[in-house]
Scaffold this motif. Structure first.
Motif, PDB file in Angstrom:
ATOM      1  N   ASP A   8       0.849  -1.192   0.000  1.00 25.61           N
ATOM      2  CA  ASP A   8       0.000   0.000   0.000  1.00 25.61           C
ATOM      3  C   ASP A   8       0.888   1.247   0.000  1.00 25.61           C
ATOM      4  O   ASP A   8       1.658   1.456   0.950  1.00 25.61           O
ATOM      5  N   PRO A   9       0.810   2.081  -1.041  1.00 21.09           N
ATOM      6  CA  PRO A   9       1.710   3.244  -1.116  1.00 21.09           C
ATOM      7  C   PRO A   9       1.461   4.291  -0.044  1.00 21.09           C
ATOM      8  O   PRO A   9       2.306   5.141   0.201  1.00 21.09           O
ATOM      9  N   ARG A  10       0.296   4.225   0.634  1.00 18.45           N
ATOM     10  CA  ARG A  10      -0.022   5.223   1.663  1.00 18.45           C
ATOM     11  C   ARG A  10       0.612   4.894   3.007  1.00 18.45           C
ATOM     12  O   ARG A  10       0.714   5.765   3.870  1.00 18.45           O
ATOM     13  N   TYR A  11       0.978   3.622   3.194  1.00 16.19           N
ATOM     14  CA  TYR A  11       1.439   3.162   4.500  1.00 16.19           C
ATOM     15  C   TYR A  11       2.956   3.229   4.607  1.00 16.19           C
ATOM     16  O   TYR A  11       3.682   3.089   3.623  1.00 16.19           O
ATOM     17  N   THR A  12       3.421   3.395   5.835  1.00 13.10           N
ATOM     18  CA  THR A  12       4.848   3.270   6.096  1.00 13.10           C
ATOM     19  C   THR A  12       5.225   1.797   6.126  1.00 13.10           C
ATOM     20  O   THR A  12       4.359   0.909   6.206  1.00 13.10           O
ATOM     21  N   VAL A  13       6.518   1.526   6.055  1.00 15.71           N
ATOM     22  CA  VAL A  13       7.002   0.156   6.120  1.00 15.71           C
ATOM     23  C   VAL A  13       6.529  -0.525   7.403  1.00 15.71           C
ATOM     24  O   VAL A  13       6.075  -1.679   7.388  1.00 15.71           O
ATOM     25  N   ALA A  14       6.606   0.192   8.520  1.00 20.95           N
ATOM     26  CA  ALA A  14       6.196  -0.388   9.807  1.00 20.95           C
ATOM     27  C   ALA A  14       4.724  -0.796   9.782  1.00 20.95           C
ATOM     28  O   ALA A  14       4.349  -1.875  10.261  1.00 20.95           O
ATOM     29  N   ARG A  15       3.881   0.060   9.216  1.00 21.65           N
ATOM     30  CA  ARG A  15       2.455  -0.272   9.199  1.00 21.65           C
ATOM     31  C   ARG A  15       2.162  -1.415   8.231  1.00 21.65           C
ATOM     32  O   ARG A  15       1.298  -2.260   8.512  1.00 21.65           O
ATOM     33  N   ILE A  16       2.869  -1.457   7.115  1.00 21.36           N
ATOM     34  CA  ILE A  16       2.675  -2.549   6.152  1.00 21.36           C
ATOM     35  C   ILE A  16       2.975  -3.889   6.813  1.00 21.36           C
ATOM     36  O   ILE A  16       2.215  -4.858   6.681  1.00 21.36           O
ATOM     37  N   ILE A  17       4.099  -3.951   7.526  1.00 22.40           N
ATOM     38  CA  ILE A  17       4.489  -5.217   8.162  1.00 22.40           C
ATOM     39  C   ILE A  17       3.564  -5.555   9.319  1.00 22.40           C
ATOM     40  O   ILE A  17       3.253  -6.728   9.572  1.00 22.40           O
ATOM     41  N   ALA A  18       3.072  -4.526  10.018  1.00 21.36           N
ATOM     42  CA  ALA A  18       2.194  -4.759  11.176  1.00 21.36           C
ATOM     43  C   ALA A  18       0.771  -5.115  10.775  1.00 21.36           C
ATOM     44  O   ALA A  18       0.016  -5.657  11.602  1.00 21.36           O
TER      45      ALA A  18
ATOM     46  N   GLU B 140      15.782   2.351  10.503  1.00 20.92           N
ATOM     47  CA  GLU B 140      15.364   3.687  10.073  1.00 20.92           C
ATOM     48  C   GLU B 140      14.442   3.662   8.857  1.00 20.92           C
ATOM     49  O   GLU B 140      13.801   4.675   8.542  1.00 20.92           O
ATOM     50  N   LEU B 141      14.346   2.522   8.165  1.00 16.37           N
ATOM     51  CA  LEU B 141      13.427   2.434   7.032  1.00 16.37           C
ATOM     52  C   LEU B 141      11.982   2.256   7.466  1.00 16.37           C
ATOM     53  O   LEU B 141      11.070   2.352   6.641  1.00 16.37           O
ATOM     54  N   ALA B 142      11.747   2.001   8.739  1.00 17.23           N
ATOM     55  CA  ALA B 142      10.396   1.711   9.214  1.00 17.23           C
ATOM     56  C   ALA B 142       9.419   2.848   8.929  1.00 17.23           C
ATOM     57  O   ALA B 142       8.226   2.621   8.728  1.00 17.23           O
ATOM     58  N   ASP B 143       9.910   4.080   8.925  1.00 15.04           N
ATOM     59  CA  ASP B 143       9.032   5.236   8.717  1.00 15.04           C
ATOM     60  C   ASP B 143       8.942   5.673   7.261  1.00 15.04           C
ATOM     61  O   ASP B 143       8.287   6.679   6.955  1.00 15.04           O
ATOM     62  N   ARG B 144       9.594   4.954   6.356  1.00  9.66           N
ATOM     63  CA  ARG B 144       9.514   5.308   4.936  1.00  9.66           C
ATOM     64  C   ARG B 144       8.333   4.622   4.268  1.00  9.66           C
ATOM     65  O   ARG B 144       7.774   3.646   4.780  1.00  9.66           O
ATOM     66  N   ARG B 145       7.990   5.132   3.084  1.00 10.09           N
ATOM     67  CA  ARG B 145       6.928   4.544   2.277  1.00 10.09           C
ATOM     68  C   ARG B 145       7.545   3.812   1.082  1.00 10.09           C
ATOM     69  O   ARG B 145       8.697   4.052   0.740  1.00 10.09           O
TER      70      ARG B 145
END
Length: 590
Positions: free
Chosen positions: A399-409, A439-444
């Motif tokens: 999902d392009p709207r989500y951050t990496v952290a949210r995608i994995i969660a 630090e990539l967790a907050d990227r899209r």
């Protein structure tokens, strides 16, 4: 006006001075291209110079982000809005491409310079029938009337190896397999008989036999009509087999170029040597062996599949078409089953049945003794925690709207596993497991490279700690260096977590690297199934032998290579002597 013969020059002619036969058709001089991103200029191509002569094939090779596609789009005047040419020149047949007006570029594109883009999913109009899309180039350049253009479209579809072209011309892109859609793009590019064909990863979605057929066809056009080919690829083996010269890019800079044989047999630059080392081959490294993960003799299979059948639609005679026909296999814990087959063989439909996304018409799928095909509601939801998928295109599946952290969660949230703190901890652990920095967790997704996005997709699949992961073409869109990294990662995670993989691919060399056992499919059925080393060394079925013979291996004195097949003679048909196989329903969506 009659349509041109395929491969002949269009009616448009060069407006520049008289051209010498020794002058290049395409000449790039000191090209520099930058992208405006977040208020800063990022250079994608840095002082690049190269030439392509009429009738020559030049391959541009490099990893993701090396500037290959940016170069292709600059030649065709199709750079995105945030890109700027900061210096240099692009000359084509005596004209300055960078100085052409929008109308001049429109006359050039398609008629004289044609582009075969990599992704047919985003390049074909989903609301327009395939035949009309192929015919559009002829209509735009006034090379044929409506009826003649449609007739010519059918001929073009047949020439690039699409079976039943009259039927396919009336279908929409979603009704074709991925490999067929790629061939539609090639037919569209060839429609007006361009002088230069830019092929941007033209066979990355194609199986070995279809890839060879398409490349043979392009070689025949080059020999017959002098078409020049600029081949953009991450497949160094294919480039070495097919190109006259190879240009190697890294970080937008040319690091090495030369005749194909010379560059492959005696590379001078360390980066070129690294690319060669990472290129999968049928005689290269294997990441697994037949003995290091053998299951205990009494161990029951983790996944047991028997007699799967799936039918879609009806053939012209009214009979049902089978996408999957009596497919069965066992998969033990911590092992990998490679599933090989051409586009439309039923691989992905089988995967969808395993994941509960399609219901079979017959057969069973047991996971550790639990029958999955009859599950509904909460039971099916619980089973899906145990089976996950890594898809082919991470950019489309994230999902392009989500951050990496949210995608994995997201899977943890969907299955209500843990509170926010526990989910954050699990996400951090999974990021570390797939070797992504915290630090990539907050990227899209758009802020990541292709390899990083695929690692995110793998992390999302593993965060639920599944027992089986279905990997559907997980490295086909990645360059060889990143491919090697992802395959190493999957192998390491398998050793650490004990996860089993169903690894679906059309790339035989990749399947050989990672698989314990291999299943070969065609027309929905299983042709051959056995230990990977045995199947690749002693294939039992003629089709498997044909697949192995189709793998690019350019020179017999290059490690891992097999003798190169002779190019087609001028005027010879590149098509196989036997007719193309009849389509199965897996080639057509339900």
């Amino acid at each position: 006006m009659n349509a041109p013969t395929l491969g002949t020059e269009p009616t448009t002619t060069a407006t520049g001075p008289e051209r010498s036969a020794h002058e290049p058709l395409l000449e790039i001089e000191d090209l520099t291209v930058g992208y405006r991103v977040g208020g800063t200029e990022r250079l994608a191509v840095r002082g690049l110079s190269l030439t392509v002569h009429a009738g020559e094939t030049v391959a541009v090779v490099g990893e993701s982000g090396s500037g290959k596609s940016t170069t292709a789009h600059a030649v065709n005047g199709m750079l995105p809005a945030n890109a700027r040419v900061l210096g240099g020149r692009v000359g084509f047949a005596g004209r300055d491409v960078l100085g052409l007006s929008p109308a001049g570029l429109r006359r050039l594109r398609g008629a004289e310079i044609a582009l075969v883009p990599q992704d047919p999913g985003s390049s074909l109009n989903p609301t327009t029938r395939v035949g009309r899309q192929v015919a559009e180039t002829l209509r735009v350049h006034r090379l044929a009337g409506r009826r003649a253009a449609l007739d010519r479209a059918v001929e073009l579809l047949a020439r690039v190896g699409i079976d039943r072209p009259e039927l396919r011309a009336r279908q929409f892109p979603h009704e074709l397999s991925g490999g067929m859609r790629q061939r539609v793009l090639i037919a569209t590019a060839l429609a007006a008989g361009p002088r230069l064909l830019i092929a941007d990863e033209p066979t990355s979605a194609l199986d070995a036999t279809v890839s060879r057929r398409v490349l043979d066809h392009l070689a025949a056009l080059r020999a017959e009509h002098g078409i020049a080919l600029l081949l953009i690829t991450h497949d160094l083996a294919m480039a070495a087999e097919r190109a006259d010269r190879i240009v190697v890019l890294r970080d937008g800079r040319l690091v090495e170029q030369g005749p194909a044989r010379e560059l492959v047999t005696a590379p001078r630059h360390p980066y070129t040597r690294a690319l060669l080392a990472d290129t999968p081959s049928l005689r290269g490294r294997r990441l697994v062996t037949a003995t290091d993960r053998a299951p205990a003799p009494a161990e029951a299979p983790l996944l047991r599949v028997r007699g799967l059948v799936k039918e879609f639609g009806r053939a012209a005679d009214g009979s049902r078409l089978r996408a999957v026909d009596q497919v069965g296999f066992d998969l033990a814990r911590g092992r990998t089953l490679g599933v090989l087959g051409e586009s439309g063989s039923g691989k992905s439909t089988t995967a969808r049945i395993l994941l509960g996304l399609e219901r079979p018409d017959a057969g069973s799928v047991e996971l550790d003794g639990t029958e999955l095909t009859t599950l509904r509601g909460a039971g099916l939801r619980a089973a899906r925690r145990r089976l996950q998928i890594v898809q082919q295109n991470p950019y489309a599946s994230l999902d392009p709207r989500y951050t990496v952290a949210r995608i994995i969660a997201e899977p943890l949230r969907a299955h209500r596993i843990g509170d926010r703190r526990e989910q954050a901890t699990r996400v951090a652990e999974t990021l570390a497991a797939v070797a992504l920095p915290a630090e990539l967790a907050d990227r899209r997704p758009r802020e990541l490279s292709g390899g990083q996005r695929q690692r995110v997709a793998i992390a999302r699949a593993l965060v639920l700690r599944p027992e089986v992961v279905v990997c559907d073409e997980p490295v086909s869109a990645l360059d060889v260096t990143v491919q090697a990294q992802i395959l190493d990662l999957l192998t390491r995670l398998q050793r650490e977590l004990g996860v089993a993989y169903v690894f679906i691919s059309h790339d035989l060399a990749v399947v050989r690297q990672i698989s314990d056992e291999v299943l070969v499919m065609r027309r929905g059925g299983v042709l051959e199934h056995g230990p990977a080393e045995e199947l690749f060394e002693r294939p039992g079925h003629p089709y498997t032998r044909e697949l192995l013979a189709s793998v690019a291996a350019p020179f017999p004195d290059v490690p891992g290579a097999t003798p190169q097949t002779s190019p087609p003679a001028p005027g010879a048909s590149p098509e196989p002597t036997s007719p193309p196989p009849a389509a199965t329903e897996s080639e057509t969506a339900p």
